[in-house]
Write an enzyme that holds these catalytic residues in place. Structure first.
Site, PDB file in Angstrom:
ATOM      1  N   ASN A 100      -6.154  73.693  37.916  1.00 32.08           N
ATOM      2  CA  ASN A 100      -7.128  74.770  38.060  1.00 32.08           C
ATOM      3  C   ASN A 100      -6.427  76.087  38.350  1.00 32.08           C
ATOM      4  OD1 ASN A 100      -6.868  74.094  41.071  1.00 32.08           O
ATOM      5  ND2 ASN A 100      -7.981  72.315  40.277  1.00 32.08           N
ATOM      6  N   SER A 151     -14.312  74.614  40.403  1.00 23.73           N
ATOM      7  CA  SER A 151     -13.322  73.547  40.549  1.00 23.73           C
ATOM      8  C   SER A 151     -13.482  72.812  41.881  1.00 23.73           C
ATOM      9  CB  SER A 151     -11.922  74.159  40.479  1.00 23.73           C
ATOM     10  OG  SER A 151     -10.974  73.252  40.957  1.00 23.73           O
ATOM     11  N   GLU A 208     -11.243  71.787  43.616  1.00 18.02           N
ATOM     12  CA  GLU A 208     -10.195  72.248  44.540  1.00 18.02           C
ATOM     13  C   GLU A 208     -10.462  73.654  45.060  1.00 18.02           C
ATOM     14  OE1 GLU A 208      -8.368  70.344  45.964  1.00 18.02           O
ATOM     15  OE2 GLU A 208      -7.705  68.733  44.637  1.00 18.02           O
ATOM     16  N   HIS A 240       0.322  64.206  44.134  1.00 20.85           N
ATOM     17  CA  HIS A 240      -0.707  64.971  43.423  1.00 20.85           C
ATOM     18  C   HIS A 240      -0.093  65.978  42.452  1.00 20.85           C
ATOM     19  CE1 HIS A 240      -4.794  67.266  43.838  1.00 20.85           C
ATOM     20  NE2 HIS A 240      -4.228  67.454  42.663  1.00 20.85           N
TER      21      HIS A 240
HETATM   22 ZN   LIG Z   1      -4.844  68.459  40.986  1.00 20.35          ZN
END
Ligand SMILES: [Zn+2]
Length: 221
Positions: A30, A73, A75, A157
């Site tokens: 993102n 998003s 996040e 991640h």
């Molecule tokens: Zn990610």
């Protein structure tokens, strides 16, 4: 500050570049940029190839949506936490690139091993403690591990890069990925010899004061 439309167009362009460079696959990753009264951010489940500026969502610093019909998003809390902690950050790019992720899964920070990395990030790249994606804990851990640098790995991640501009954040994701690849390969040669803190500071200052004026950054096209 650029208009929201210009900012949204630059995010769409950067999304395509991120996909084309293999820094993300599918709809992962993102991008956000500070905009009037808050942040412009990619929507959840962004298909970068079909994304248009009207898909980009604007939110305030509490995460309340302004412009855009899409859901921001997942996040978004991470992005907002970084902008709140770091007034100098103007854009954030989050990727799942291979070598940066290799370091993230090994939970090994990338040492300050090569000049372009330290000029752009201010040193090595630390690994934030693990937390599930999209959680407040992930946002807190990431801000803590980022400190005053321009990039941080998230355990198991991926990578988060922060720039004053989107162009700078995009350049940082590429340089961190390159440094991570060099780090992995250097293990076969006995591991890297790292740069001294004094030399890092000299190069970082030089970048901030001089080189950035001539640095065009990478094209997002
Ligand atoms: Zn990610």
């Amino acid at each position: 500050m650029e208009t929201n439309l210009t900012i949204k167009a630059s995010i769409v362009e950067a999304g395509c570049a991120m996909l084309a460079k293999g820094l993300v696959a599918g709809t992962w990753g993102n991008i956000s940029v500070r905009s009037e009264g808050g942040v412009a951010i990619t929507p959840s489940g962004s298909d970068y190839l079909t994304l248009t500026p009207s898909d980009i969502v604007t939110v305030d610093y509490n995460g309340i949506t302004g412009e855009g019909q899409r859901v921001p998003s997942s996040e978004m809390p991470l992005h907002l936490a970084i902008y709140t902690a770091r007034p100098d950050v103007g854009a954030i790019v989050h990727t799942h690139s291979i070598f940066a992720s290799a370091c993230a899964v090994a939970r090994r920070s990338i040492p300050p091993l090569i000049e372009d990395l330290v000029q752009m990030t201010g040193g090595g790249v630390e690994v934030a403690e693990y937390a599930l994606p999209g959680t407040k804990a992930l946002a807190e851990n990431t801000v803590k591990a980022l400190g005053d640098r321009q990039a941080v790995l998230m355990a198991n991640h991926g990578l988060v890069a922060c720039g004053r501009t989107l162009k700078e954040a995009m350049l940082i994701v590429v340089l961190v990925e390159k440094a991570a690849e060099i780090y992995v390969h250097s293990q076969a040669l006995g591991g890297p010899q790292v740069l001294s803190e004094q030399d890092i500071q000299i190069m970082r200052q030089f970048y901030l004061e001089h080189y950035q004026k001539r640095q065009g950054g990478i094209s997002c096209g």
